[in-house]
Design an enzyme around this catalytic site. Structure first.
Site, mmCIF file in Angstrom:
data_model
loop_
_atom_site.group_PDB
_atom_site.id
_atom_site.type_symbol
_atom_site.label_atom_id
_atom_site.label_comp_id
_atom_site.label_asym_id
_atom_site.label_seq_id
_atom_site.Cartn_x
_atom_site.Cartn_y
_atom_site.Cartn_z
ATOM 1 N N TYR A 1 -2.426 -0.912 10.106
ATOM 2 C CA TYR A 1 -2.417 -1.153 8.660
ATOM 3 C C TYR A 1 -1.146 -0.594 8.018
ATOM 4 O O TYR A 1 -0.477 -1.286 7.241
ATOM 5 C CB TYR A 1 -3.655 -0.513 8.031
ATOM 6 N N SER B 1 0.854 -1.191 0.000
ATOM 7 C CA SER B 1 0.000 0.000 0.000
ATOM 8 C C SER B 1 0.882 1.230 0.000
ATOM 9 O O SER B 1 1.982 1.232 0.575
ATOM 10 C CB SER B 1 -0.902 0.020 1.236
#
Length: 257
Positions: free
Chosen positions: A165, A148
């Protein structure tokens, strides 16, 4: 070699975790279009079943669905064995299954942190380990980890507040580089894609509340749609990337600049 041959996946076999929706479904579709057979895995098998049936019918490829919790080593080993029995080989692994949790650091439960790390990091490790053994035997493989843009940069809490995350995706990026150098001798290519903000079920809540704020962090001033990841995914799975390993390809509208 013609350019079309560089991107051809005829009779290749790809296993895609989280292949029943979102980015995983988008990757599955472009692989199917280029002739690749598919093994789609997810905890929600019904999502994978729908996608597998649609793509098999539309593109004339073989596509199966499997129920899988990537944090369970016994399940991972069982599913990889089943895929090998069903297809005879695995040429491409896409580690796409992911989890997130939004909360201020001071309020984030340990359970939430562990869940995100287990799915995003441990799941990537377990799948790579299990599939990698086969790829080492056949002396070939392409592993694509879905990282990401959040693993390459940081944002104030007004934009995102998901430290588990972001930390997990940074770990996936380093895992990608380290595994690439370990398995290069086996003709296994290990790369990562770092998507920015795409419209998926995972990002729906954030975009509903903060889309204008998010857009301010993206130089191209747009959110990723259901076509924008396909080029990167097909590139890293095919002969087109046969001199590329250990690389992180950002598909993020410039948000990590």
């Amino acid at each position: 070699m013609k350019v079309t041959e560089l991107f051809d996946l005829t009779n290749r076999v790809a296993i895609i975790t989280g292949g029943g929706r979102g980015l995983g479904e988008q990757i599955a579709e472009v692989y199917a279009e280029m002739g690749c057979h598919l093994a789609l895995c997810s905890r929600k098998k019904e999502n994978c079943e729908e996608v597998a049936e649609r793509l098999a019918k539309e593109y004339g490829i073989k596509a199966n669905s499997y129920s899988l919790d990537v944090t369970s080593e016994p399940q991972v080993e069982e599913v990889v064995s089943r895929v090998l029995a069903d297809f005879g080989k695995i040429d491409i692994l896409v580690n796409n299954s992911g989890a997130t949790w939004g909360a201020p650091v001071e309020d984030m439960p340990l359970e939430a942190w562990n869940k995100v790390m287990n799915v995003n990091v441990t799941g990537t490790f377990l799948m790579s380990k299990a599939v990698g053994r086969h790829m080492i035997e056949q002396n070939y493989g392409k592993i694509i980890n879905i990282a990401s843009a959040a693993g390459l940069t940081v944002r104030p809490p007004e934009v995102t507040n998901t430290i588990g995350y972001t930390t997990s995706k940074a770990a996936v990026i380093h895992f990608t580089k380290d595994l690439a150098i370990k398995w290069a001798r086996h003709n296994i290519y290990v790369n990562a894609i770092a998507p920015g903000m795409f419209r998926t079920k995972m990002t729906a809540g954030t975009l509903e509340q903060k889309e204008d704020t998010v857009l301010e962090t993206i130089p191209l001033n747009k959110i990723g749609d259901d076509q924008m990841l396909k080029g990167a995914a097909i590139y890293l799975a095919t002969k087109a990337s046969d001199f590329v390993t250990g690389t992180v390809l950002s598909v993020d509208g410039g948000s990590t600049l």
